[in-house]
Write a protein that holds these residues in place. Structure first.
Motif, PDB file in Angstrom:
ATOM      1  N   UNK A 173      14.428   9.364   1.769  1.00 23.65           N
ATOM      2  CA  UNK A 173      13.850   9.467   0.428  1.00 23.65           C
ATOM      3  C   UNK A 173      12.725   8.456   0.271  1.00 23.65           C
ATOM      4  N   UNK A 174      12.921   7.257   0.804  1.00 21.16           N
ATOM      5  CA  UNK A 174      11.900   6.213   0.707  1.00 21.16           C
ATOM      6  C   UNK A 174      10.616   6.626   1.417  1.00 21.16           C
ATOM      7  N   UNK A 175      10.745   7.253   2.576  1.00 23.02           N
ATOM      8  CA  UNK A 175       9.563   7.746   3.288  1.00 23.02           C
ATOM      9  C   UNK A 175       8.805   8.763   2.434  1.00 23.02           C
ATOM     10  N   UNK A 176       9.543   9.659   1.794  1.00 29.01           N
ATOM     11  CA  UNK A 176       8.911  10.665   0.937  1.00 29.01           C
ATOM     12  C   UNK A 176       8.225  10.005  -0.263  1.00 29.01           C
ATOM     13  N   UNK A 177       8.831   8.939  -0.777  1.00 27.82           N
ATOM     14  CA  UNK A 177       8.243   8.218  -1.910  1.00 27.82           C
ATOM     15  C   UNK A 177       6.914   7.567  -1.525  1.00 27.82           C
ATOM     16  N   UNK A 178       6.818   7.074  -0.299  1.00 28.43           N
ATOM     17  CA  UNK A 178       5.566   6.474   0.169  1.00 28.43           C
ATOM     18  C   UNK A 178       4.486   7.548   0.300  1.00 28.43           C
ATOM     19  N   UNK A 179       4.844   8.689   0.862  1.00 25.45           N
ATOM     20  CA  UNK A 179       3.875   9.775   1.027  1.00 25.45           C
ATOM     21  C   UNK A 179       3.352  10.259  -0.316  1.00 25.45           C
ATOM     22  N   UNK A 180       4.241  10.308  -1.312  1.00 29.26           N
ATOM     23  CA  UNK A 180       3.852  10.818  -2.631  1.00 29.26           C
ATOM     24  C   UNK A 180       3.232   9.745  -3.511  1.00 29.26           C
ATOM     25  N   UNK A 181       3.532   8.479  -3.232  1.00 31.52           N
ATOM     26  CA  UNK A 181       3.159   7.426  -4.166  1.00 31.52           C
ATOM     27  C   UNK A 181       2.083   6.455  -3.716  1.00 31.52           C
ATOM     28  N   UNK A 182       1.516   6.656  -2.523  1.00 32.99           N
ATOM     29  CA  UNK A 182       0.456   5.760  -2.027  1.00 32.99           C
ATOM     30  C   UNK A 182      -0.777   6.592  -1.714  1.00 32.99           C
ATOM     31  N   UNK A 183      -1.914   6.157  -2.268  1.00 32.13           N
ATOM     32  CA  UNK A 183      -3.176   6.871  -2.066  1.00 32.13           C
ATOM     33  C   UNK A 183      -4.298   5.894  -1.720  1.00 32.13           C
ATOM     34  N   UNK A 184      -5.369   6.406  -1.149  1.00 32.89           N
ATOM     35  CA  UNK A 184      -6.548   5.585  -0.912  1.00 32.89           C
ATOM     36  C   UNK A 184      -7.182   5.240  -2.253  1.00 32.89           C
ATOM     37  N   UNK A 185      -7.660   4.010  -2.354  1.00 31.39           N
ATOM     38  CA  UNK A 185      -8.348   3.578  -3.557  1.00 31.39           C
ATOM     39  C   UNK A 185      -9.674   4.338  -3.645  1.00 31.39           C
ATOM     40  N   UNK A 186      -9.902   5.105  -4.728  1.00 24.32           N
ATOM     41  CA  UNK A 186     -11.145   5.886  -4.825  1.00 24.32           C
ATOM     42  C   UNK A 186     -12.403   5.022  -4.839  1.00 24.32           C
ATOM     43  N   UNK A 187     -12.256   3.752  -5.180  1.00 20.71           N
ATOM     44  CA  UNK A 187     -13.413   2.863  -5.227  1.00 20.71           C
ATOM     45  C   UNK A 187     -13.597   2.073  -3.932  1.00 20.71           C
ATOM     46  N   UNK A 188     -12.564   2.055  -3.107  1.00 15.40           N
ATOM     47  CA  UNK A 188     -12.636   1.321  -1.835  1.00 15.40           C
ATOM     48  C   UNK A 188     -11.648   1.970  -0.866  1.00 15.40           C
ATOM     49  N   UNK A 189     -12.156   2.794   0.040  1.00 15.04           N
ATOM     50  CA  UNK A 189     -11.297   3.567   0.932  1.00 15.04           C
ATOM     51  C   UNK A 189     -10.567   2.717   1.958  1.00 15.04           C
ATOM     52  N   UNK A 190     -10.913   1.445   2.059  1.00 10.74           N
ATOM     53  CA  UNK A 190     -10.191   0.549   2.966  1.00 10.74           C
ATOM     54  C   UNK A 190      -8.909   0.028   2.321  1.00 10.74           C
ATOM     55  N   UNK A 191      -8.739   0.288   1.035  1.00  8.59           N
ATOM     56  CA  UNK A 191      -7.558  -0.190   0.313  1.00  8.59           C
ATOM     57  C   UNK A 191      -6.695   0.989  -0.129  1.00  8.59           C
ATOM     58  N   UNK A 192      -5.441   0.699  -0.429  1.00  4.48           N
ATOM     59  CA  UNK A 192      -4.515   1.713  -0.933  1.00  4.48           C
ATOM     60  C   UNK A 192      -3.973   1.277  -2.288  1.00  4.48           C
ATOM     61  N   UNK A 193      -3.662   2.260  -3.108  1.00  7.25           N
ATOM     62  CA  UNK A 193      -3.120   1.977  -4.435  1.00  7.25           C
ATOM     63  C   UNK A 193      -1.830   2.768  -4.633  1.00  7.25           C
ATOM     64  N   UNK A 194      -0.937   2.215  -5.445  1.00  9.50           N
ATOM     65  CA  UNK A 194       0.296   2.909  -5.767  1.00  9.50           C
ATOM     66  C   UNK A 194       0.102   3.801  -6.979  1.00  9.50           C
ATOM     67  N   UNK A 195       0.533   5.052  -6.857  1.00 11.59           N
ATOM     68  CA  UNK A 195       0.415   6.001  -7.976  1.00 11.59           C
ATOM     69  C   UNK A 195       1.795   6.371  -8.506  1.00 11.59           C
ATOM     70  N   UNK A 196       2.807   5.624  -8.100  1.00 13.06           N
ATOM     71  CA  UNK A 196       4.172   5.830  -8.589  1.00 13.06           C
ATOM     72  C   UNK A 196       4.894   4.492  -8.536  1.00 13.06           C
TER      73      UNK A 196
END
Length: 248
Positions: A173-196
């Motif tokens: 479940x945790x793996x699925x949460x990472x796939x659904x909840x982490x995205x590339x930062x639209x302002x800086x593609x070298x960074x990631x942001x949490x969306x959940x």
């Protein structure tokens, strides 16, 4: 809150999934024409026209269909489970995996009366009771080995007192949460942001261990963060189950 029908449907899905995987492996052995990664040739090189291959292919098709039906039934039961609305509201926590996790746990908050034998064969009755979050973590093997000051691990020759299936299901479940909840930062593609919630938990933990354990590999840091999500997930389930038990 423990749902016997949910438990039965989850066990049925486990059985079908296991049989489907073993059938697929046997079919692969029947038809393989190349050596395995270790250089050993285990395949028989049969074609699809061979009666045995046809039989296995037919069986595999039936099993895949039955597994699909079993998943749908399990998801339907998860929807009507007391924790169903909570599961639906969590980004990345799918109904199928949440149901299998709950089937392994039972009630996250309340432990029913049970009988078991001690090492001397004496029957011990454990009265029903509320469990703490720490006890739930320990039941899942997510507690800390205080002697080693590290995550608990199985040791050769030592009987473990936790349920490995819970830990495995929580990890999935945790793996699925990472796939659904982490995205590339639209302002800086070298960074990631949490969306959940759990995506943010993951990134915060990665940032923490990057500072406190710079020697860790990416894999080590990733697995550690998944462990923290698992603990957070179980705690959240415990809190919601307690709320329901208290009638709030």
């Amino acid at each position: 809150m423990s749902d016997m029908l949910l438990n039965t449907l989850a066990a049925h899905l486990d059985d079908l999934e296991g049989l489907r995987k073993s059938t697929a492996n046997r079919l692969r052995i029947l038809t393989a024409t190349e050596p395995d990664e270790d250089g050993v040739m285990r395949g028989h090189g049969l074609t699809d026209a061979h009666p045995a291959v046809k039989s296995f292919m037919d069986s595999l098709g039936v099993l895949e269909e039955e597994e699909g039906f079993a998943v749908k039934e399990l998801q339907k039961q998860m929807k009507v489970h007391p924790l169903g609305p909570w599961v639906k509201a969590q980004k990345g926590v799918g109904e199928k995996q949440a149901a299998r996790l709950l089937a392994a746990i039972g009630d996250p908050y309340w432990v029913p009366e049970a009988e078991f034998e001690d090492d001397d064969g004496n029957v011990i009755t454990r009265q029903e009771r509320a469990r703490t979050v720490s006890q739930l973590w320990a039941y899942a093997g997510l507690h800390v080995d205080r002697a080693a000051n590290a995550a608990m691990r199985r040791k050769k020759g030592v009987q473990s007192n936790w349920k490995t299936e819970i830990k495995t299901r929580a990890y999935l479940v945790s793996e699925a949460c990472v796939k659904a909840g982490v995205r590339k930062d639209p302002e800086d593609e070298t960074k990631r942001v949490g969306v959940s919630r759990y995506g943010t938990v993951y990134l915060n933990r990665r940032a923490h261990t990057k500072a406190t354990h710079p020697e860790w590999t990416d894999g080590h840091s990733h697995n550690d963060a998944l462990r923290i999500i698992s603990k957070t997930l179980l705690k959240d389930m415990w809190v919601e189950a307690k709320r329901l038990h208290d009638g709030q």
